[in-house]
Design an enzyme around this catalytic site. Sequence first.
Site, PDB file in Angstrom:
ATOM      1  N   LYS A 294      -3.306  -6.952 103.914  1.00 33.89           N
ATOM      2  CA  LYS A 294      -3.125  -6.505 102.523  1.00 33.89           C
ATOM      3  C   LYS A 294      -2.356  -7.554 101.719  1.00 33.89           C
ATOM      4  O   LYS A 294      -2.648  -7.795 100.538  1.00 33.89           O
ATOM      5  CB  LYS A 294      -2.407  -5.146 102.476  1.00 33.89           C
ATOM      6  CG  LYS A 294      -2.089  -4.658 101.060  1.00 33.89           C
ATOM      7  CD  LYS A 294      -3.371  -4.455 100.264  1.00 33.89           C
ATOM      8  CE  LYS A 294      -3.286  -3.927  98.863  1.00 33.89           C
ATOM      9  NZ  LYS A 294      -2.178  -3.991  98.035  1.00 33.89           N
TER      10      LYS A 294
ATOM     11  N   SER B 239      -5.637  -0.520  98.854  1.00 35.70           N
ATOM     12  CA  SER B 239      -5.891  -1.238  97.602  1.00 35.70           C
ATOM     13  C   SER B 239      -6.865  -0.477  96.715  1.00 35.70           C
ATOM     14  O   SER B 239      -7.769   0.195  97.198  1.00 35.70           O
ATOM     15  CB  SER B 239      -6.479  -2.624  97.874  1.00 35.70           C
ATOM     16  OG  SER B 239      -6.748  -3.255  96.635  1.00 35.70           O
TER      17      SER B 239
ATOM     18  N   GLU C 112      -5.871 -11.988  95.169  1.00 29.72           N
ATOM     19  CA  GLU C 112      -5.832 -11.325  93.851  1.00 29.72           C
ATOM     20  C   GLU C 112      -5.056 -12.197  92.840  1.00 29.72           C
ATOM     21  O   GLU C 112      -5.528 -12.435  91.723  1.00 29.72           O
ATOM     22  CB  GLU C 112      -5.172  -9.954  94.048  1.00 29.72           C
ATOM     23  CG  GLU C 112      -4.837  -9.155  92.814  1.00 29.72           C
ATOM     24  CD  GLU C 112      -4.047  -7.874  93.201  1.00 29.72           C
ATOM     25  OE1 GLU C 112      -4.543  -7.065  94.004  1.00 29.72           O
ATOM     26  OE2 GLU C 112      -2.917  -7.691  92.691  1.00 29.72           O
TER      27      GLU C 112
ATOM     28  N   HIS D 155      -4.780 -10.165 100.851  1.00 30.53           N
ATOM     29  CA  HIS D 155      -5.633  -9.595  99.788  1.00 30.53           C
ATOM     30  C   HIS D 155      -4.955  -9.815  98.437  1.00 30.53           C
ATOM     31  O   HIS D 155      -5.569 -10.290  97.476  1.00 30.53           O
ATOM     32  CB  HIS D 155      -5.853  -8.104 100.052  1.00 30.53           C
ATOM     33  CG  HIS D 155      -6.368  -7.328  98.875  1.00 30.53           C
ATOM     34  ND1 HIS D 155      -5.570  -6.987  97.792  1.00 30.53           N
ATOM     35  CD2 HIS D 155      -7.600  -6.857  98.574  1.00 30.53           C
ATOM     36  CE1 HIS D 155      -6.280  -6.337  96.896  1.00 30.53           C
ATOM     37  NE2 HIS D 155      -7.523  -6.243  97.345  1.00 30.53           N
ATOM     38  N   ASN D 156      -3.664  -9.493  98.374  1.00 33.49           N
ATOM     39  CA  ASN D 156      -2.953  -9.642  97.104  1.00 33.49           C
ATOM     40  C   ASN D 156      -2.794 -11.113  96.724  1.00 33.49           C
ATOM     41  O   ASN D 156      -2.845 -11.457  95.540  1.00 33.49           O
ATOM     42  CB  ASN D 156      -1.580  -8.974  97.191  1.00 33.49           C
ATOM     43  CG  ASN D 156      -1.683  -7.463  97.067  1.00 33.49           C
ATOM     44  OD1 ASN D 156      -2.715  -6.880  97.382  1.00 33.49           O
ATOM     45  ND2 ASN D 156      -0.628  -6.826  96.627  1.00 33.49           N
TER      46      ASN D 156
END
Length: 472
Positions: A184, A130, A191, A187-188
Site C-alpha cells: 500500500k 485504497s 500515486e 501504491h501511494n
Amino acid sequence: MTRQGCELGMVGLGVMGRNLLLNIADHGYPVAGYDKDPDRVRALLEEAGPRPAGGATSVAEFAAMLRPPRAVMMLVPAGPAVDAVIRDLLPLLSPGDILIDGGNSFFRDTDLRAQTLAAHGIAFLGVGVSGGEHGARRGPSVMPGGPRQAYERVRPLFEAIAARVDGDPCVTYLGPGSAGHYVKMVHNGIEYGVMQLIAETYDLMRRGLGLSDDELHAAYDAWNRSEAASYLLEITADIFLRVDERTGRRLVDVILDAAKQKGTGMWTSQSAMELAQPVPTISAAVEMRSLSALDSERAAASRILRGPAPRIEAAREAFLPRLRSALYAAMLMTYAQGMALLGSASRAYGYGLDLEAIARIWRGGCIIRAALLERVRAAYRARPALPNLLVDPDLAEEIMARAADLRAVVCRAAEAAIPVPAFSATLAYLDGYRSAWLPANLIQAQRDYFGAHTYERVDTRGVFHTEWSREQ
Ligand code: 6PG
C-alpha cells in the site's frame, strides 16, 4: 440493530470506517462499529437502517457484540492512534482473535505490532485499503498481509467487499508480516509520482500554452479516453469544471498552491533509498510537495530571482500530442519504479510478492487504477522474474517509441523555465538505466583519492587502492 454474533468489528467510524462497515453490511455480514464519539455511532446506525449493523461507544459493549474467535478491524489515523486502540482492545481480546489494521500504517510499525500481538496469541493483519471514501463504500482495492491462516478466515468477507474487474475481486493475500502495508505504501508512492506528472502537464498547458480551464478539462478528458485512461486523469478532467460557490470562479483557481502530505510518499522514497532501488519520479514528487509548501518563501523569491517568461514556444496542436505521449511513457516508468521497489523489498524482507497479482488487484478500486496495468500484468505474467518493466519487450518498444516526446517536453519546459522535476527525473532514469556505462568510475576514483575507499577494475577481479596524492 444487530447486537451480537457479528462477524467483524470496526473500530473508528470516520468516513472511511463507516463506509467500509456499510459496504460489509451490504454484503450480508453482520458487523459492529465502535467509536468513542456517540455522534459517529448514531450517524452510523441511522445510515445503516435495516442492514445487519450494530454500534457501541464502549469497548466492552463492542467486544460482546462479536462472534468468537473475533475479527476486529481498525480504521484510524496511522501512528499513535493505532497503538492507543490496540491498548484499549487488548484486555478484551483472546488468543485466536484477529486484529486488522486497515490504515496507512508505516510497515515497520506493523511488524512491531504483529510481534507484540503474537505474544498474546492474536494474529495481526496489516491491510492496505485504497479508493478513498467512495472506494470504501462501493468497492476498494484491498492489500492484505500477515499470517496466511488468519487471512483465510476473513478472505470471503474481503472478497465480497472489494472492487471487481471482469468479475475478479481486487484483493489477494500478498505475503507475511508487513507485506500488505508495504504494497500500500508503494501504491501511494506511485500515486504521488503520477499526481506530480499530471500537475506538471497542467503547468505546461496553463502557464506554458495559456490553456483555459475549459480547455484543460477538454485535454484531460480526451487523454482519459486514450491509452493513458486512469482514475487520476478522470478526476483531473472533472476538477477543471467545478465552479466555486463563493466566488463564481473555477474552484481550482482559488485553491492555495501548497500541497500537504501524510507520509506514505516520503516513506516510499526513504525505503527505496535504504534498499538502493531508485524511484526518482516518486522522490521528485515528494520534494515538489515540500517545495510547494514553502509558499511564502517562494512568493518572496519570485521578486528576486528573475528568469524567462514561462511560455512554451511551440504550437498547441503540435505540443499537446507530444505531452500526452510523454505523460503515458512517464506513467509507465513510475509504475516500473514502484514495481522494481516491490521486487527489492520482497527479497529483502521475505514477502514473496507476486507482482502480477499486485498489478491485477490495482486494476480496480484504488487511486492508481489505470488501463496500463493490464500491460504491467501481462509483462509479469510472461516473465515473473523481470528485473524491471522497462526491459519487458513490449513495454521497452513502447517507451522507446515515446522517448523523443519525453525529451522534447523536458527541453521545452527547461527553456520556458517551467519546473518539471518528475518528467526530468523520469527521463534521467530512462537514460541512466539504459546506459551500459555511467560516470561512476570517476566517483570511485574520487572516493579512493580522499578516503582510500578502494575501487574495482574493468580488467581484473579484486579490490584496489592507489596512492593518488603526490604530496604524500
Ligand atoms: C488511497 C489513498 C489514501 C489517501 C492518501 C493521501 O489509496 O485511497 O492513497 O490512502 O488519500 O494516502 O495521502 P497524502 O495525504 O499523503 O497525499
